[in-house]
Structures are given as C-alpha cells and as structure tokens.
Motif scaffolding. Structure first.
Motif, PDB file in Angstrom:
ATOM      1  N   VAL A  23       0.845  -1.197   0.000  1.00  0.00           N
ATOM      2  CA  VAL A  23       0.000   0.000   0.000  1.00  0.00           C
ATOM      3  C   VAL A  23       0.876   1.241   0.000  1.00  0.00           C
ATOM      4  CG1 VAL A  23      -1.852  -1.182   1.242  1.00  0.00           C
ATOM      5  CG2 VAL A  23      -0.158   0.122   2.520  1.00  0.00           C
ATOM      6  N   LEU A  24       0.274   2.335  -0.448  1.00  0.00           N
ATOM      7  CA  LEU A  24       0.882   3.656  -0.377  1.00  0.00           C
ATOM      8  C   LEU A  24      -0.015   4.486   0.523  1.00  0.00           C
ATOM      9  CD1 LEU A  24       3.262   5.325  -1.607  1.00  0.00           C
ATOM     10  CD2 LEU A  24       1.603   6.246  -3.207  1.00  0.00           C
ATOM     11  N   SER A  25       0.503   4.875   1.669  1.00  0.00           N
ATOM     12  CA  SER A  25      -0.289   5.588   2.669  1.00  0.00           C
ATOM     13  C   SER A  25       0.211   7.022   2.773  1.00  0.00           C
ATOM     14  CB  SER A  25      -0.176   4.883   4.030  1.00  0.00           C
ATOM     15  OG  SER A  25      -0.902   5.576   5.016  1.00  0.00           O
ATOM     16  N   GLN A  26      -0.727   7.992   2.707  1.00  0.00           N
ATOM     17  CA  GLN A  26      -0.337   9.394   2.772  1.00  0.00           C
ATOM     18  C   GLN A  26      -1.388  10.166   3.570  1.00  0.00           C
ATOM     19  OE1 GLN A  26      -1.803   9.850  -1.836  1.00  0.00           O
ATOM     20  NE2 GLN A  26      -0.245  11.233  -1.153  1.00  0.00           N
ATOM     21  N   PRO A  27      -0.949  11.094   4.422  1.00  0.00           N
ATOM     22  CA  PRO A  27      -1.910  11.920   5.170  1.00  0.00           C
ATOM     23  C   PRO A  27      -2.514  12.950   4.235  1.00  0.00           C
ATOM     24  CG  PRO A  27       0.332  12.579   5.685  1.00  0.00           C
ATOM     25  CD  PRO A  27       0.446  11.376   4.792  1.00  0.00           C
ATOM     26  N   ILE A  28      -3.835  13.129   4.326  1.00  0.00           N
ATOM     27  CA  ILE A  28      -4.473  14.069   3.400  1.00  0.00           C
ATOM     28  C   ILE A  28      -4.136  15.503   3.758  1.00  0.00           C
ATOM     29  CG2 ILE A  28      -6.341  12.440   2.985  1.00  0.00           C
ATOM     30  CD1 ILE A  28      -8.120  14.154   4.718  1.00  0.00           C
ATOM     31  N   ALA A  29      -3.641  15.733   4.984  1.00  0.00           N
ATOM     32  CA  ALA A  29      -3.227  17.095   5.338  1.00  0.00           C
ATOM     33  C   ALA A  29      -1.957  17.487   4.597  1.00  0.00           C
ATOM     34  CB  ALA A  29      -3.012  17.200   6.848  1.00  0.00           C
ATOM     35  N   ARG A  30      -1.069  16.523   4.334  1.00  0.00           N
ATOM     36  CA  ARG A  30       0.154  16.777   3.559  1.00  0.00           C
ATOM     37  C   ARG A  30       0.391  15.572   2.663  1.00  0.00           C
ATOM     38  NH1 ARG A  30       4.840  19.585   7.344  1.00  0.00           N
ATOM     39  NH2 ARG A  30       3.638  21.434   7.958  1.00  0.00           N
ATOM     40  N   PRO A  31      -0.222  15.505   1.499  1.00  0.00           N
ATOM     41  CA  PRO A  31      -0.102  14.326   0.633  1.00  0.00           C
ATOM     42  C   PRO A  31       1.307  14.059   0.121  1.00  0.00           C
ATOM     43  CG  PRO A  31      -1.961  15.730  -0.013  1.00  0.00           C
ATOM     44  CD  PRO A  31      -1.157  16.504   0.966  1.00  0.00           C
ATOM     45  N   LYS A  32       2.187  15.053   0.219  1.00  0.00           N
ATOM     46  CA  LYS A  32       3.539  14.818  -0.286  1.00  0.00           C
ATOM     47  C   LYS A  32       4.297  13.810   0.560  1.00  0.00           C
ATOM     48  CE  LYS A  32       5.734  18.656   2.233  1.00  0.00           C
ATOM     49  NZ  LYS A  32       6.522  19.898   2.103  1.00  0.00           N
ATOM     50  N   HIS A  33       3.871  13.586   1.812  1.00  0.00           N
ATOM     51  CA  HIS A  33       4.494  12.572   2.659  1.00  0.00           C
ATOM     52  C   HIS A  33       3.787  11.243   2.433  1.00  0.00           C
ATOM     53  CE1 HIS A  33       6.679  15.729   4.589  1.00  0.00           C
ATOM     54  NE2 HIS A  33       5.600  16.285   5.132  1.00  0.00           N
ATOM     55  N   ALA A  34       4.539  10.176   2.255  1.00  0.00           N
ATOM     56  CA  ALA A  34       3.930   8.871   1.972  1.00  0.00           C
ATOM     57  C   ALA A  34       4.785   7.764   2.557  1.00  0.00           C
ATOM     58  CB  ALA A  34       3.748   8.677   0.465  1.00  0.00           C
ATOM     59  N   ALA A  35       4.120   6.648   2.854  1.00  0.00           N
ATOM     60  CA  ALA A  35       4.796   5.444   3.343  1.00  0.00           C
ATOM     61  C   ALA A  35       4.420   4.296   2.425  1.00  0.00           C
ATOM     62  CB  ALA A  35       4.386   5.129   4.783  1.00  0.00           C
ATOM     63  N   TYR A  36       5.419   3.573   1.924  1.00  0.00           N
ATOM     64  CA  TYR A  36       5.189   2.464   0.999  1.00  0.00           C
ATOM     65  C   TYR A  36       5.690   1.172   1.629  1.00  0.00           C
ATOM     66  CZ  TYR A  36       6.000  -0.660  -2.971  1.00  0.00           C
ATOM     67  OH  TYR A  36       6.034  -1.740  -3.802  1.00  0.00           O
ATOM     68  N   ASP A  37       4.763   0.238   1.892  1.00  0.00           N
ATOM     69  CA  ASP A  37       5.138  -1.031   2.533  1.00  0.00           C
ATOM     70  C   ASP A  37       3.896  -1.921   2.548  1.00  0.00           C
ATOM     71  OD1 ASP A  37       6.545  -2.990   3.975  1.00  0.00           O
ATOM     72  OD2 ASP A  37       7.677  -1.457   5.059  1.00  0.00           O
ATOM     73  N   ASN A  38       4.007  -3.067   3.261  1.00  0.00           N
ATOM     74  CA  ASN A  38       2.803  -3.870   3.450  1.00  0.00           C
ATOM     75  C   ASN A  38       1.851  -3.097   4.370  1.00  0.00           C
ATOM     76  OD1 ASN A  38       3.294  -4.672   6.343  1.00  0.00           O
ATOM     77  ND2 ASN A  38       5.086  -5.641   5.401  1.00  0.00           N
ATOM     78  N   PRO A  39       0.552  -3.419   4.387  1.00  0.00           N
ATOM     79  CA  PRO A  39      -0.431  -2.571   5.084  1.00  0.00           C
ATOM     80  C   PRO A  39      -0.092  -2.272   6.533  1.00  0.00           C
ATOM     81  CG  PRO A  39      -1.557  -4.183   3.724  1.00  0.00           C
ATOM     82  CD  PRO A  39      -0.105  -4.524   3.666  1.00  0.00           C
ATOM     83  N   SER A  40       0.309  -3.282   7.299  1.00  0.00           N
ATOM     84  CA  SER A  40       0.548  -3.046   8.726  1.00  0.00           C
ATOM     85  C   SER A  40       1.806  -2.223   8.948  1.00  0.00           C
ATOM     86  CB  SER A  40       0.647  -4.374   9.459  1.00  0.00           C
ATOM     87  OG  SER A  40       1.654  -5.182   8.880  1.00  0.00           O
TER      88      SER A  40
END
Length: 624
Positions: A23-40
């Motif tokens: 998954v690619l997880s990003q906070p909607i307050a700052r979408p430029k920050h993201a975490a790419y890994d398995n869901p957990s």
C-alpha cells in the motif's frame, strides 16, 4: 517538573492498495508525505513519522492535521487526459480518487494523484468542477508517459483514521534540548522496531482469528497481571506456559493480545535469532540488539519453542546464557510454551533460565468444555466463513464422543476441533455444497477412513455380521474353524460393548505347530478389523530373550524411543503380534501384565502408550 500530558490528534490517511499487495499511505493534510510497505508496516511507519513531525512542528501544523470526525469521504472522478487523441488516436480518461471535505454548504476536494485542492461551491457540480480543473492542470504540466502511468497504479483507495499521541510542549525553558531528546527517542524507537521486524513477525490483535476461548478466564487474568505494563519502573516478568499439547497455550496468548491491542508482541524463534550468524561474536551482538530493542519498546518476545535453547550442546551458541541476564534483571518480557514433560527436562538442563520465568500451568479440558468450544467454532464459521461447509449442531456430540473414546494421545478441545477441521477439509475436497450441513453420517465416515476403525465398532446402528466375518477369515485360513469361530465370537463381544474399556479391544493366544496359520490369522484379523494388513505390528520375541528385553521395549537403544510404546503411539488402531512368546525374557511377561490389566504402558520419557484400541495377539508352539 511534571511530565506534560499527551495530546491526541485525530487525522485521516488515504491508503492506496497496489497490485503488488503493498500500500501507499499518505496523510491528506500533507499528501507529499507517503509510506510504501505492506499494510501493517506502512501504518506503523506513518504513525512514527507523524509523531515525530507533530512533536517537532508548532501548533499550526497540529491544527492542520487535526481533522474532525465529520463526513470526510472518498469519491472517484473521471478525468480526460489532454492530447490523448493525438497520442493513441482516441479520447482517454481515467478515474482519479478524490478526498471530499465538507465546508459549510460547499466542499473542498483534494485530488490525490495531482496533490491539487479544488473549492466547489454549493450550487456547482463536484464532478464537473474537479474534472475541468484537473484537465487544465494536466494540460499545463504536460506529464510524460512514466508520470501518466503513475495515475493508474492504485487498485483501490480508502480512508483510514489514525490517532497520533504527541507530547505537549513544556512551558518555556530548555525547548531546544527537549526537542532534541524527543527526536532522539523517536529515532531510537524506530531503529528498535526495525531490529525486531528483522528477527520476528509482529502479531497484532486484528490478525487473530477464531472464536473466544473457553475456560480460560482465570488463566487470562493471571497472564495479563504478569505482563502488565506499569507507569512506574518495575521489573518486567517473563512467562512460560506449561500445558499438554492442544490445551490452548497459543490461544491464551492470542486472547491476551485481543484484550491488550496496544501492546507490542513479536513472534520469533531461535533459528530466526541466529540466522546468518557465525559463532565468532556475531550472534551475541544480535541477541544484544534484539534485547535492547525489546526493552526500548517494552515489547513482548514470543519464543515459539523454549526447547530450542537446549539444542546446541557444543557450547557454540549458548543462547540461554545470553538471554538469562536480561530476564534476571527484569528488563525484557519473554513468553514461551512447553509441555509438562518438556518443562521438567528444561528445568533440569537450564535451571537458571527456567527460574527466571514464571511458570503458568494450564489444565486440560473435559468433554463439557470441548463441546462448548466446538459449538463456538461452528457458530464462528457460519458467521465469518459462510462459503465453507458447516457442521450440524446435532453432530457435535458425535465428534466429542469419538475423540474422547478413540483419540487418547491428544487433549480437549484440540482433538475435537482438529477432527472438525479435517471433516470440513474432506468435504471441500469432495465438493460438498457450501450450504450443506455435515451430519453425523459424515463424521462417522470421515473418522473411520482416517483412523481405520471399522464403522461397525463406531456406530450402534451398524450390525455385526458374524457370518461375513467368518467367511472372510475362512477364505484366508483353511482348516482352523474352531480358531476362526473363537476370534469372531470375541469380536462380537467387542461390538456389543461388553469388553472392559480400560483394556485392549481383544487379547488372543494362538497355540499350534509351525505353519498352521497363527501369523496368517493375525494378518487376516488386521485386514478385517482395521482395513489393511499394514496395521499389523509384529515382534519376534526370540530377539527379546536377553535381560535387557523389557528395557528395549520401553526405552529403545541409544536414547531412541521404546520399540513397543512407539509403535502403539504411532498406530493406536492396530494388531500387535508377539510371535513365539515363550522365548521372551521373564521381564517381558511382567511388562505384559500392565498391558493386559490396565491397557497402558509408560515409557522412559514419561509418556503413556494406550492399548485400548489395540488387538493383542500372542503365538506359541510350546507343547505341540
């Protein structure tokens, strides 16, 4: 100075599910920050990052990330790709995930792939406004082919809420140093998490599946008290759960995790701890790093089998000696499992490490608790696994009865649940309809096929056909009508339930000269009752005429298992043939008293072999 209270900030993440399973997880307050890994792991990484970010930045950043629990939703908008006709000869559009935030009677819309925010008035069409603005921006950017490909990478997009706990800034003073300490602590915790992930698997509460356990309330209360996290520094305790196999040791750990979902639990093994390490100091350094990481996070290390710490007698890997100081000083929590026999052996070989852990003993359950546990499994399967065959409730007593009578080496409720799972797997292989209920007929058929016990012994509604049994044996044995009749009569007594339940099913002494069919009758008996001649275990008693005969039957040779007890434990439904019994040493006759009188033998390791489902045959040509 008192420790400032922590501030909980509710924020929202946009989680993109990719085709790779990550998954690619990003906070909607700052979408430029993201975490790419398995869901957990992506969620954990994002939580650590946001904790560090919000503790470092000021109140304005915290306010931006603090989103009300309102009607924030996800909506997909079709956007036409500019210049598509020139590129592919036809118009091309794709669906862009957008986060919609209500604002009075209007909306703010965040177009995630473009990191673009659009204001939509109360009387405007959200789809039209967003599509128009997105198309205008794409036309201005003129993205290349690789960038355009990135717009299609997500299989689906969803929103997840996250609570970030941050420390309030202390009232003026040493602000820079305080911030530096916070960043250092966050960095240390992040490194500790990476270390534990390298040697184990994090077990989370939402990963635990299955119904609620039965009869574990007191044990769970004790276990939770031993692993309780205290606000004030106190020694951390380690626990070894001692119980027979199948009594619920793993279930107890899962139940504790369900009750404490915020605790860190990492499952690991000795093999994972020393994987790739040589004996020249590398494994000691890794053990030290793992223990320091567990101490930093107050994580519970779940060692799957404590017996592995006894494995290396060469001294190259003294893992018990490396781990023990951390347990003695109360710095690390370790949880493991042992059977009572393994616990006695471990306490002898590793007395120091065993004394550092609190033994929590579980008692085996009876048929009543097993019935409740199996009923919960059936109800859970109907609710969460509706596409699999289900067991009818009136078949539950049959499962309990069969496992109680014919499966002595395992304990409740595990043996009943295991038969239940085997029954469902068999039904799926045979393409039983999903909605069909597995009845008592299915239970009897599956149990008879897996154990070799004939249906006429399992069921009262199946008659014993003496004529067919006599005909079957006479086809194999010629001229021994009296012996065949005696064997058939004895089996009729077994079928009628008149034989003692604490002794072998039947015991025979075949006497006659060599070549008259004593061994052949035993083989035919094994085929008749248990379905195959392979269910015959033959012992040549002339090989057991020495004074060590009984020792070999119970203890084996060179530390191996006893010959007789190991075969009966491995094949509890069989014919045991003691050929030429008169040649055995007198100590063997004393041994057989326990078999014929009580139907069981205990080997040198303290394990009991039950002969309740065995037909015992002895042959002799003495006096002929």
């Amino acid at each position: 100075m008192r420790e400032p209270k922590r501030l909980k900030i509710e924020t929202v993440l946009a989680v993109h599910d990719l085709e790779s399973g990550r998954v690619l997880s990003q906070p909607i307050a700052r979408p430029k920050h993201a975490a790419y890994d398995n869901p957990s792991d992506a969620r954990i990484s994002m939580e650590l990052f946001l904790t560090e970010l919000l503790e470092r930045d000021g109140a304005s950043t915290r306010a931006a990330f603090s989103l009300p629990a309102g009607d924030i939703g996800i909506q997909h908008v079709e956007v036409e790709l500019p210049n598509a006709r020139a590129l592919v000869g036809a118009p091309l559009s794709f669906s862009m995930p957008c986060v919609v935030l209500p604002h009075r009677r209007a909306h703010w819309v965040l177009v995630l792939p473009l990191a673009m925010t659009v204001y939509v008035g109360r009387q405007e069409s959200l789809e039209q406004v967003v599509a128009s603005e997105a198309k205008r921006l794409l036309g201005a950017l003129e993205p290349d082919a690789f960038t355009r490909l990135g717009y299609f990478c997500a299989k689906s997009t969803r929103l997840e809420r996250m609570t970030v706990s941050v420390r309030r800034r202390p009232v003026p003073g040493d602000g820079a140093k305080t911030l530096r300490r916070k960043l250092d602590r966050a960095h240390v915790r992040r490194r500790a998490l990476q270390t534990l992930h390298a040697v184990g698997r994090q077990v989370r509460a939402h990963d635990v599946r299955g119904p609620e356990p039965v009869g574990m309330r007191d044990a769970l209360t004790t276990f939770s008290a031993l692993l309780k996290a205290h606000d004030k520094p106190q020694p951390r305790r380690s626990v070894v759960i001692v119980a027979p196999q199948g009594c619920g040791k793993t279930t107890l750990i899962h139940a504790w995790l369900r009750a404490h979902p915020d605790r860190w639990l990492f499952a690991t093994s000795v093999a994972q701890l020393i994987a790739g390490m040589s004996s020249l100091g590398q494994w000691q350094e890794r053990i030290k790093r793992v223990m320091e990481a567990a101490e930093t996070l107050d994580a519970v290390l779940w060692l799957d089998d404590l017996r592995d710490l006894m494995g290396d007698r060469s001294g190259a890997f003294d893992l018990a000696g490396a781990i023990r100081p951390w347990l003695d000083e109360g710095r690390v929590r370790l949880v493991s499992e042992l059977t009572p026999e393994a616990a006695d052996l471990f306490a002898t070989r590793q007395a120091g490490l065993f004394s550092s852990m609190h033994p929590l003993r579980l008692e085996s359950h009876g048929p009543r608790e097993a019935t409740t546990a199996l009923l919960r499994c059936v109800e859970y399967a109907r609710k969460f696994e509706p596409d699999r065959p289900a067991l009818a409730e009136d078949a539950i007593p049959t499962v309990i009865e069969l496992t109680d009578r014919f499966v002595p080496y395992r304990t409740f409720p595990a043996k009943a649940v295991q038969l239940y799972e085997e029954l469902r797997a068999t039904a799926e292989r045979q393409h039983v309809h999903d909605q069909q209920r597995l009845t008592r007929e299915h239970v009897y058929e599956s149990f008879s096929r897996s154990t070799g016990v004939p249906a006429f012994l399992l069921r009262d509604d199946r008659a014993w056909r003496s004529e067919r049994a006599t005909e079957h044996l006479r086809r194999r044995i010629v001229g021994q009508d009296a012996a065949v009749a005696a064997v058939v009569d004895a089996l009729a007594v077994v079928k009628a339930g008149l034989s003692p339940g604490d002794r072998p099913l039947a015991s025979f002494l075949f006497v006659g000269p060599t070549g008259v069919g004593k061994t052949a009758l035993a083989r035919a008996l094994a085929e008749l009752v248990f379905g195959s001649e392979q269910r015959l275990a033959r012992f040549d008693m002339s090989e057991l005429s020495g004074p060590d005969a009984a020792e070999r039957l119970l203890r084996g040779v060179g530390g191996s298992e006893g010959r007789l007890t190991s075969i009966v434990r491995r094949e509890p439904f069989s014919v045991v043939l003691l050929d030429e019994i008169e040649k055995a040493h007198p100590s063997v006759f004393d041994l057989l008293l326990g078999v014929l009188g009580e139907g069981r033998l205990t080997d040198a390791r303290g394990r009991t072999a039950f002969f309740h489902n065995v037909i015992l045959v002895m042959t002799s040509n003495l006096g002929t």
